[in-house]
Design a protein around this motif. Structure first.
Motif, mmCIF file in Angstrom:
data_model
loop_
_atom_site.group_PDB
_atom_site.id
_atom_site.type_symbol
_atom_site.label_atom_id
_atom_site.label_comp_id
_atom_site.label_asym_id
_atom_site.label_seq_id
_atom_site.Cartn_x
_atom_site.Cartn_y
_atom_site.Cartn_z
ATOM 1 N N VAL A 73 -3.868 12.157 -0.843
ATOM 2 C CA VAL A 73 -2.628 12.554 -0.179
ATOM 3 C C VAL A 73 -1.958 11.309 0.395
ATOM 4 O O VAL A 73 -2.607 10.447 0.997
ATOM 5 N N GLY A 74 -0.654 11.203 0.180
ATOM 6 C CA GLY A 74 0.091 10.055 0.675
ATOM 7 C C GLY A 74 0.102 8.888 -0.277
ATOM 8 O O GLY A 74 0.400 7.761 0.125
ATOM 9 N N GLU A 75 -0.201 9.124 -1.552
ATOM 10 C CA GLU A 75 -0.248 8.038 -2.514
ATOM 11 C C GLU A 75 1.155 7.485 -2.781
ATOM 12 O O GLU A 75 2.160 8.190 -2.657
ATOM 13 N N ASN A 76 1.184 6.187 -3.154
ATOM 14 C CA ASN A 76 2.463 5.548 -3.459
ATOM 15 C C ASN A 76 3.111 6.133 -4.711
ATOM 16 O O ASN A 76 4.334 6.194 -4.800
ATOM 17 N N ASP A 77 2.297 6.545 -5.667
ATOM 18 C CA ASP A 77 2.806 7.045 -6.936
ATOM 19 C C ASP A 77 2.346 8.492 -7.102
ATOM 20 O O ASP A 77 1.153 8.788 -7.005
ATOM 21 N N ASP A 126 4.205 -1.757 -1.954
ATOM 22 C CA ASP A 126 4.606 -0.393 -1.664
ATOM 23 C C ASP A 126 5.949 -0.098 -2.316
ATOM 24 O O ASP A 126 6.757 -1.006 -2.547
ATOM 25 N N PRO A 127 6.214 1.175 -2.630
ATOM 26 C CA PRO A 127 7.498 1.519 -3.261
ATOM 27 C C PRO A 127 8.683 1.069 -2.417
ATOM 28 O O PRO A 127 8.666 1.193 -1.176
ATOM 29 N N LEU A 178 3.111 -4.256 3.483
ATOM 30 C CA LEU A 178 3.891 -3.653 2.402
ATOM 31 C C LEU A 178 3.016 -3.006 1.337
ATOM 32 O O LEU A 178 3.518 -2.627 0.287
ATOM 33 N N ARG A 179 1.727 -2.878 1.616
ATOM 34 C CA ARG A 179 0.814 -2.279 0.626
ATOM 35 C C ARG A 179 -0.057 -1.247 1.314
ATOM 36 O O ARG A 179 -0.940 -1.580 2.104
ATOM 37 N N ASN A 232 0.766 3.674 10.296
ATOM 38 C CA ASN A 232 1.346 4.607 9.327
ATOM 39 C C ASN A 232 0.768 4.407 7.928
ATOM 40 O O ASN A 232 0.600 5.363 7.162
ATOM 41 N N LEU A 233 0.466 3.162 7.604
ATOM 42 C CA LEU A 233 -0.052 2.864 6.262
ATOM 43 C C LEU A 233 -1.553 3.074 6.147
ATOM 44 O O LEU A 233 -2.080 3.019 5.032
#
Length: 1870
Positions: free
Chosen positions: A69-73, A136-137, A1721-1722, A1799-1800
């Motif tokens: 859950v919460g994946e970038n893609d 990150d996107p 950013l990742r 958050n990340l």
């Protein structure tokens, strides 16, 4: 895999919900095949029975594991379906505040309705050059991918941004263009990227408006092509627009606004330049007040207009055009306020003198009569006649609005056209990236023609999107050689055919528009008749005959036919257009110059009304344009859309889908219904469906092995990981259709990764249970052993306690017995003693009574005896007195009787003669005797009388005294009598007093009782007062302590304030240094850019004929090189380039020159400001020192007094020493100076010092002796008599000496020449003097016997006079030279001004005259320079001739000296007649002065061999560190020694330019840059060390101080070289950064230094850099090795240690900043295990610092943000205590960074927990008061300001040897 395996108890599923669309639930019972329902429990704990569809038996969607859950893609999700996508987006958006998410090739962007700090330049730099899946996107990641593919694949790219109004399409497109403008730069100086960005505010002003869904909604579509050259730099842009919403100009719904530009003009109507527009508030105009919302919160329309005007100016639209545009816009507002009234039912009229119509006519330059006429009338034309028809009020109003819309549309197109003209370029476009900002799928309650066109465009885009997605999937499968079958996906070609095919909706609409009496109703009937039965996508509403329904790919949309025809025709009154064409306003005429005669597609022929004239011959071009103009809006839109699709198909598309989270513009509020609706409409779910139909989950073999190694047994692990993965999968997944093996990846169908994750979690859970079992067993046993030990301990202590109690009882019993014994004894003893005391008391009283009685008796007896004694004595005395009296009386009587008898006898004898004769016989003798006796008696009598008189006087005095005593005694007697009387009275008084005493005693007792009571009260009061006093003292002490604490706090506060102020000053100083060094960097960049441009211009014009100048013009300025010589060279280079190229635009050159001048001025101002900051810092430090000294005033005063005492003692000692010396001189003949005596020792020390000085001067003495011999011989030939007595000739010769060594020699010469016969008895040989001085015990009496010390003193005095004279001469010469240089400087300034004036005049001339004037001016200048050079040449010739003559004289003297070697000196007479024999003293070898001499023509060879061709890896490895710098400085020293100004300047200029040249050529080579940084710093330190300044001479040796520069002050050149060193340092940092940059992320973040700690999570379609160290992957060891290589190279080159520390600090800052930025950013890097990896890597870096001894350089502190971020990943994140600990721990991180990491934070395993939203809000609340920058990322381009601390060299210049490998044999050591 059977459903029973997945739908088990505790499995979580998604069920439909009316409010939340999908709701999560958990199975409470295993599902079995055939069950009709599922037993579920919702998240709130309520139970639910979910009925299954009996027909389909479809089970609810399964929920993904929490770790996914919460994946970038979204494609990384194991279960790909709508609820999973919706939930993932919600978690990322709401919980993690992440607005971007990948969905395969699509970037989903959710509008946050809040400004986020994720679009700064630092973010752009972080994404630049990165792979798309590594970060990150972000919209920047899509832009980078497009830019990278354009450069890599040589193919044009497109970014398609779509979405609903308010979803953020325009902002996304704007940020994409900003990214391209930032990373690519511009190919020219025209700042194209700024122009591209400047087009945004213009298009937003004229094309954006406020709607109910968006405050800045783009009401048109646009496609911007950004052009790039072959170096992929922006060269221009082009914009295409689609379907402007013209109806908004005349109508706005509630809570909406017209286009922004109208409100900006109304808000700025108060400005003076806008008075002519006659505007007022927006509420005063119809076109701006209909929405009743004229103001947007947080937007200042006045400022926005300033931004728009600046953008117009930047794009080349001048002020006059801008005011023309504003006039047209204001005219539209006034036209909307024109009131049209009814004249009758069929006609209308405008009242005369209408204020707004008058303003409209004045603004657009038309007549009031014509405009009012054609607003209310219309001209109709038939085949035979033309007539004017009045219009009703409603039609007239519609015609007015149509005119307003048409004018605005023309204005819009004109602005777009001119923006494109400003963005176009003449450079050939190599490729482009297109950014499409177009409206998304729209559906409202009432949908009209605009929504139909928008949805039609989205159908086309969706078709292209589906085909592209399908193509990518097919390519991926083919690339991995996986068999694939055709995937069934939705094809919307039938819908497109329904709209655009023949007899489609648009075709029927155009046909209806051509009909004379066509209407919306008839068109609707045609639609029903044509498509209702033939097309399943077309439907008719049940309750309406004027609407139709189309089944689009996203949803069904019902369109209202009303207004379709009118909007498609877009009809405007022709006569109104003709009136506007006839306007006097040029801009308006330009807007309508392409307007055709026919303004309606109905085919009517225009008449001749107005000012329009008909042409007899038809114009073919006019007919062609007329046909084109007859195209309807729908036809035009279809054609433009077709062109767009062709463009997109020819490019590689990238998709951005913007989602609007809610309709209320709430920040980070997510409405699932609206989100699902848009996801379905934008094609995201279709992408998911296509991916899910194949193999959506894809793993590399290495990632699969690393993730699922836990599922393998040891025997299953093979060396070939691919084979290992195949074997394991065959065991784990039985159905081979669920996966496929590709060349590099394993492909899984949907749900398989979740199944594998379940197996992995079960395996880990089982392992955890086993570990827990063992641990719990160990803990239980440990607890049992601890309890057993505790029980034994308790028993032991209990038994001990009981024994102690028994012993205590026994001791107490014994003690009680003893106490009783002694108590009883005490009672009996006390009773006995009482009885004994009573008996003794009675005996005592009795015996006392008897004794008193006996005493009374004895006393009475004694007193009686005394009375008797006294009485008897008195009686005896009385009897004795009576007897005595009687006896005396009796004697008296007897004697009286006898006396009487004798008297009678005598009387008888006196009467007889015989008796008389007898008496007179011998009378005479007797008389004489008597006379003599009388005399004696008289004498005695006199003496007696005298004595008597004395006695009488004494008696009188005694008697008087006795009388007085008698009187006194009588008085005493009288007083005694009185006293006796008083005694009686006193006795009475005594009795009275006794009575009073008794009364007083009684009172006293009473008073004593009262006093005792009072005393007790007073004591009590005193005790209370003491207590109060104690408390007061305590309070006083507390207050004193508090005062002391406050004073200490104030002191500390002041100290902190001073420290803060000092720190602030240091910070300001560092900022100024950083700004200055950045300015140097900018200056260097402009220099390089200018050089590149000059080279390009020269290379581009090599083949062209024409005059070419040589470099001779450059030589004249080399001698005048100063710290701004670079600018002079650039100025000359610009002139040269101008003459060479001729045709090049001189404005660019002037602009560069002006820019360079400004940079130099700014550089100077920054330097001055830096000096001011340093002065302020010094003043602040001085102020602090003054306060500190003031605080220690008393101590300093005491020290000063002590110092004065010491000084006085010192003076006394000096005085004593002087006296001792005088005594030594006075007692020279005595033995006071014997060896061993104190005076002897003092003098011996002085002589030893003199010996040392004389030893140094020995060679000078030898040289002087030889010169004196020649001088004496010459003087002998001139004058024989004055050979030894005339020193004036030698003084003249000495005055001619110019060198310091010659003056020293002259000093010794004067000493020898002054030795005449009257001063010395014989010539003293120098060797004799030296032997005496060197002897063990020299005889100082003999030493001075020849007067040598006096001669030395005289010689020194003469030398001092000569030196003073020489110094004055040099000062005068220096002043003259300074005046001459000032004059030359003034001449140069005048020449410069004259050159500038001539250049300005030339620029005003035409090109032909300009070239001729330039040539004439150049010829004149060269002639003048030639004359100057000829004069200089003549001067040099004269100087050479003079030097040749001197050389001949010196050679002759040398020959004479050689001939006179055999002659000696014996006496003055002999010196006249015979040659002189010089002293034969052995010579030392020649000492070098540390200088290198070279010829002028060898300077280029020196620079070439020493700088340009010297290779650090080759020859320079074996050199002394800094040898090139030493060699250059030694050459410079020789130029200074010979006082050659030209040579000094040319050498420094050549050195600086050559270093710049070699760095420009090999600036990417770290060793070269490091080598020249070390040598440049060493050269700078040498200039300081040998400058002669006292501050730099402290650490020099005496020999080094002798080598200081003597003629030139090179302070300005030191500044130039310091600037050069700064540039080299910055280039070194950039070089290191380029080397380290690829290693940092891989080594610090991705590589697993501790293997097995972190697991690889599933990834999506976006490739992610593998964290497993493959071959060629950088690791932490790679970074450490590279750092060690940097360090060893700098140490080998001799770089200063302080400079190495600064370089290492900068290296570590880059490592920490890049690592932290990538971490922020990742999302996949923010986990607990990654925090451990980072901390381990940081510890390895610290260990490297410790090994290199660099822990104090500040490098560790630069890693503090990264360390705290790693700690933040590992600490607990649950309670408020954890939040407090995080706030106190993360001081180096900003609030934005802390919140971003939280958050990340993503669990890698399901055993970890996510950070709750409440906890993050708690952190934000606690950190709210922090004052810090909101910047998220660290600035990786920041370079710490560098300083070059002075580092003197201990190396002696005269000892330096030049190796032959340098090929510097032409240098001569001096």
């Amino acid at each position: 895999m059977a459903a029973s395996e997945l739908y088990t108890k505790c499995a979580r599923v998604w069920i439909p919900d009316a409010e939340e669309v999908w709701k999560s639930a958990e199975l409470t019972k295993d599902y079995k095949n055939g069950d009709a329902s599922l037993q579920l429990m919702l998240e709130d704990g309520t139970g639910l029975e979910h009925k299954l569809d009996p027909k389909t038996k479809n089970l609810p969607y399964l929920r993904n594991p929490d770790i996914l859950v919460g994946e970038n893609d979204l494609t990384a999700l194991s279960y790909l379906h709508e609820p999973a996508v919706l939930h993932n987006l919600k978690v990322r958006f709401v919980d993690s505040k992440l607005i971007y998410t990948y969905c395969g090739i699509v970037l989903v962007a959710i509008n946050p309705y809040e400004t986020l700090p994720i679009y700064g330049t630092d973010i752009i730099n972080a994404y630049s050059g990165q792979n798309m899946g590594d970060m990150d996107p972000h919209i920047f990641a899509v832009a980078e991918e497009a830019y990278k593919q354009m450069a890599r694949d040589e193919r044009n790219q497109s970014i398609i941004v779509s979405g609903e109004s308010g979803a953020g399409k325009t902002v996304s497109a704007k940020y994409a263009m900003r990214y391209f403008a930032t990373v690519s730069g511009s190919a020219s100086e025209a700042n194209v990227e700024e122009k591209v960005l400047a087009s945004n505010p213009i298009m937003e002003a004229i094309g954006n408006a406020k709607t109910t869904r968006n405050d800045n909604s783009s009401r048109f579509g646009k496609y911007i092509e950004i052009g790039f050259d072959n170096r992929y730099r922006i060269i221009g842009a082009n914009m295409r627009t689609y379907l402007l919403e013209k109806s908004r100009v005349v109508f706005q719904a509630d809570e909406e606004r017209n286009y922004h530009i109208f409100y900006q003009l109304c808000a700025s109507s108060h400005l003076p330049e806008f008075k002519i527009l006659k505007l007022s508030s927006a509420n005063d105009f119809l076109y701006t007040r209909q929405g009743r919302s004229p103001v947007i919160e947080g937007v200042d329309d006045t400022k926005e207009l300033c931004t728009t005007r600046n953008a117009f100016t930047l794009l080349g639209i001048n002020e006059s055009y801008q005011m023309g545009l504003f006039q047209v816009l204001a005219a539209i507002l006034h036209l909307g306020n024109v009131e049209i009234k009814d004249r009758d039912s069929d006609s209308s009229v405008i009242p005369p003198n209408n204020r707004h119509l008058t303003a409209f006519c004045e603004l657009v330059g038309v007549t009031y009569q014509d405009m009012s006429q054609w607003l209310c009338h219309r001209k109709l034309k038939t085949a035979t006649e033309t007539y004017v028809k009045p219009l009703p009020r409603l039609q007239a109003t519609n015609a007015r609005d149509a005119l307003s819309k048409h004018i605005y549309a023309k204005l819009f197109n004109w602005i777009v056209e001119h923006v494109n003209k400003a963005l176009i370029t003449n450079v050939k476009q190599h490729s482009f990236i297109g950014v499409l900002d177009i409206y998304g799928f729209e559906t409202f309650e009432i949908n009209s023609f605009e929504q139909f066109c928008i949805n039609y465009a989205n159908e086309k885009l969706q078709q292209q999107f589906n085909m592209h997605v399908f193509k990518l999937e097919q390519e991926e499968y083919m690339k991995e050689q996986i068999p694939w079958t055709l995937i069934d996906f939705y094809d919307n070609q039938p819908c497109i055919n329904l709209i655009e095919a023949k007899m489609g909706i648009l075709d029927l609409l155009d046909e209806e528009c051509k009909m004379p009496k066509g209407s919306d109703d008839s068109w609707a009937q045609k639609l029903y008749n044509t498509h209702l039965k033939t097309c399943s996508l077309f439907e008719k509403p049940r309750m309406s005959n004027r609407a139709f329904i189309i089944q689009h790919f996203a949803d069904k949309v019902e369109y209202q036919c009303e207004g379709f025809l009118e909007k498609n025709k877009d009809t405007v009154n022709e006569e109104q257009i003709n009136v506007l064409k006839a306007s006097k306003f040029d801009l308006l005429v330009e807007l309508f110059q392409d307007e055709e005669k026919a303004t309606s597609p109905t085919g009517q022929v225009p008449g001749t009304g107005g000012r329009t004239r008909l042409s007899i011959k038809p114009d073919k071009s006019r007919e062609k344009s007329s046909k084109e103009h007859k195209k309807t809006v729908g036809c035009q839109f279809r054609n433009s859309l077709q062109m767009l699709m062709e463009t997109l198909n020819a490019t590689t598309p990238h998709y951005v889908r913007c989602i609007k989270p809610n309709d209320f513009k709430l920040a980070f509020s997510f409405d699932p219904k609206r989100a699902v609706q848009q996801l379905r409409a934008c094609g995201v779910l279709e992408t998911i469906r296509i991916s899910a139909a194949g193999f959506p989950s894809r793993w590399t073999y290495q990632e699969f092995f690393s993730r699922y190694r836990v599922l393998m047994k040891q025997k299953d692990v093979l060396p070939d990981k691919k084979l290992t993965c195949k074997n394991v999968l065959e065991k784990l997944v039985q159905d081979q259709d669920k996966y496929q093996f590709g060349k590099t990846k394993i492909f899984f169908r949907a749900g398989q990764v979740a199944y594998l994750e379940k197996l992995r979690a079960d395996k880990l859970r089982a392992a955890c249970i086993r570990i827990q079992k063992t641990i719990r067993c160990w803990l239980a046993r440990k607890k049992y052993l601890r309890k057993r030990s505790a029980a034994i301990t308790i028993q032991r202590f209990t038994r001990g306690y009981q024994a102690r109690c028994l012993a205590k009882f026994m001791r107490r019993t014994q003690a009680a017995t003893i106490i009783q014994k002694y108590r009883r004894m005490y009672v009996e003893k006390k009773r006995y003693r009482q009885k004994q005391a009573a008996a003794l008391a009675m005996q005592t009283i009795l015996r006392a009574y008897m004794a008193r009685q006996k005493y009374q008796a004895l006393l009475r007896e004694h007193k009686v005896v005394i009375i008797q004694k006294r009485v008897r004595g008195w009686l005896a005395r009385c009897w004795y007195k009576r007897c005595l009296v009687s006896i005396v009386y009796l004697q008296c009587c007897i004697r009286r009787m006898r006396a009487r008898r004798e008297l009678k006898k005598l009387k008888i004898e006196a009467r007889s003669v015989e008796h008389f004769k007898k008496l007179n016989k011998g009378m005479e003798n007797k008389i004489m005797q008597l006379q003599r006796k009388i005399d004696e008696q008289s004498k005695e009598n006199r003496s007696v009388n005298e004595r008597l008189a004395g006695l009488e006087s004494s008696y009188t005095a005694e008697s008087e005294r006795l009388r007085g005593e008698l009187g006194r005694l009588r008085g005493v007697e009288e007083e005694a009598k009185n006293k006796t009387n008083q005694v009686s009275s006193l006795l009475e008084e005594l009795e009275r007093l006794k009575k009073e005493l008794r009364a007083t005693q009684q009172e006293k007792k009473t008073i004593e009782d009262w006093a005792q009571t009072y005393r007790d009260e007073m004591e009590k009061m005193v005790s209370e007062l003491k207590d109060q006093n104690g408390s007061l003292k305590k309070e006083k002490d507390d207050l004193n302590r508090l005062i002391q604490e406050q004073s200490q706090q104030m002191t500390e506060k002041m100290a902190r304030a001073i420290a803060q102020e000092t720190q602030q000053l240091e910070t300001d100083l560092n900022e100024e240094r950083s700004r200055y060094q950045n300015l140097l960097t900018e200056h260097l960049r402009l220099e390089e850019k200018y050089d590149d441009l000059k080279e390009e211009m020269v290379s581009s014009n090599v083949s062209k004929p024409g005059h070419r100048r040589t470099d001779s013009t450059h030589s004249s300025n080399e001698s005048e090189y100063t710290y701004n010589s670079e600018y002079a060279e650039l100025e000359e280079g610009s002139r040269a380039a101008e003459d060479v190229t001729r045709g090049i635009d001189t404005s660019l050159t002037l602009k560069l020159q002006k820019r360079l001048t400004e940079l130099e001025q700014e550089k100077q101002s920054l330097r001055n400001e830096l000096e001011n900051k340093e002065d302020q810092f010094q003043r602040a430090r001085a102020r602090d020192d003054a306060e500190f000294k003031k605080a220690r005033g008393a101590e300093l005063e005491y020290e000063s007094l002590k110092r004065q005492e010491l000084e006085s003692e010192n003076k006394k000692l000096k005085h004593n020493l002087a006296e001792m010396r005088q005594s030594l001189l006075g007692d020279a003949a005595t033995n006071a100076g014997a060896p061993g005596s104190p005076a002897y020792k003092v003098l011996l020390e002085q002589l030893n010092a003199s010996c040392e000085e004389l030893e140094v001067r020995k060679e000078e003495v030898l040289i002087l002796r030889s010169q004196l011999v020649s001088q004496k011989e010459a003087m002998h030939h001139k004058d024989e008599k004055e050979t030894m007595t005339e020193p004036s000739v030698y003084a003249e010769d000495v005055s001619k000496l110019k060198d310091a060594d010659e003056l020293k020699q002259a000093c010794i010469g004067l000493k020898d020449t002054n030795r005449s016969p009257r001063f010395m008895r014989r010539p003293l040989e120098v060797s004799d003097l030296l032997s005496r001085l060197r002897s063990a015990a020299p005889d100082f009496h003999k030493l001075n016997e020849d007067g040598e010390l006096w001669l030395v003193n005289q010689g020194l005095k003469e030398t001092i006079r000569l030196l003073e004279h020489q110094l004055q001469t040099q000062r005068r010469t220096y002043d003259n030279e300074v005046e001459a240089l000032r004059g030359e400087l003034q001449n140069v300034k005048e020449e410069n001004n004259r050159q500038q004036q001539l250049l300005a005049q030339n620029l005003q001339l035409p090109p032909e005259a300009r070239i001729e004037a330039s040539l004439q001016h150049e010829i004149t200048r060269l002639t003048n320079e030639n004359l100057d050079l000829m004069e200089q040449l003549e001067k040099q010739d004269r100087t050479i001739r003079k030097l040749k003559k001197q050389l001949k004289v010196y050679s002759k003297r040398i020959g004479e000296m050689g001939a006179g070697q055999t002659e000696g000196q014996t006496s003055p007479g002999q010196m006249v007649d015979e040659p002189i024999h010089p002293v034969n003293i052995p010579r030392r070898e020649k000492d070098f002065q540390g200088m290198l001499e070279y010829k002028k023509e060898d300077e280029l060879k020196l620079v070439k061999n020493l700088i340009l061709e010297l290779k650090p890896r080759g020859v320079a490895v074996n050199l002394i560190p800094g040898l090139p710098a030493y060699i250059l400085f030694m050459c410079l020293r020789h130029a200074d020694y010979v006082n050659d100004d030209q040579k000094v300047r040319t050498l420094l200029t050549s050195t600086i330019n050559s270093i710049k040249k070699i760095l420009k050529k090999r600036g990417d080579d770290f060793e070269t840059v490091s080598f020249w940084l070390a040598n440049t710093c060493r050269f700078l330190h040498c200039l300081k060390q040998y400058s002669g300044d006292e501050a730099f001479m402290k650490h020099n040796t005496q020999r080094q101080n002798e080598h200081c520069l003597s003629n030139f002050d090179l302070a300005e050149y030191r500044q130039v070289i310091s600037d050069l060193a700064i540039q080299i340092y910055q280039q070194l940092i950039k070089c290191m950064e380029n080397i380290l940059q690829p290693m940092i992320v891989s080594g610090m973040l991705e590589h697993e230094t501790i293997q097995g700690v972190s697991g690889v999570k599933p990834t999506g379609l976006r490739k992610r850099t593998s964290s497993i160290a493959d071959e060629g992957t950088y690791t932490l060891d790679s970074i450490l090795r590279q750092l060690s290589a940097f360090h060893s190279t700098m140490c080998q080159h001799g770089t200063d240690p302080e400079l190495i520390k600064q370089v290492v600090k900068q290296q570590f800052y880059i490592i920490g900043a890049v690592t932290l930025n990538n971490l922020l950013l990742r999302k996949d890097m923010c986990s607990w295990s990654k925090g451990m990896q980072i901390r381990y890597n940081v510890s390895q870096l610290e260990e490297w610092l410790r090994d290199k001894g660099l822990m104090t350089c500040g490098a560790k502190e630069t890693l503090e943000p990264l360390i705290q971020a790693a700690q933040l990943l590992q600490v607990k994140k649950k309670t408020d205590e954890d939040a407090e600990a995080i706030c106190s721990m993360c001081q180096a991180l900003t609030t934005a960074q802390i919140v971003k990491v939280l958050n990340l934070y993503t669990p890698v395993n399901e055993f970890e927990e996510r950070v709750s939203v409440a906890f993050i809000r708690t952190i934000q609340t606690r950190l709210r008061d922090r004052c810090e920058s909101p910047q998220l990322l660290m600035d990786t381009k920041m370079i710490y300001p560098v300083t070059f601390p002075f580092s003197p060299s201990s190396l002696a210049l005269e000892t330096i040897q030049i190796p032959s490998s340098l090929n510097l044999s032409f240098l001569t050591r001096v």
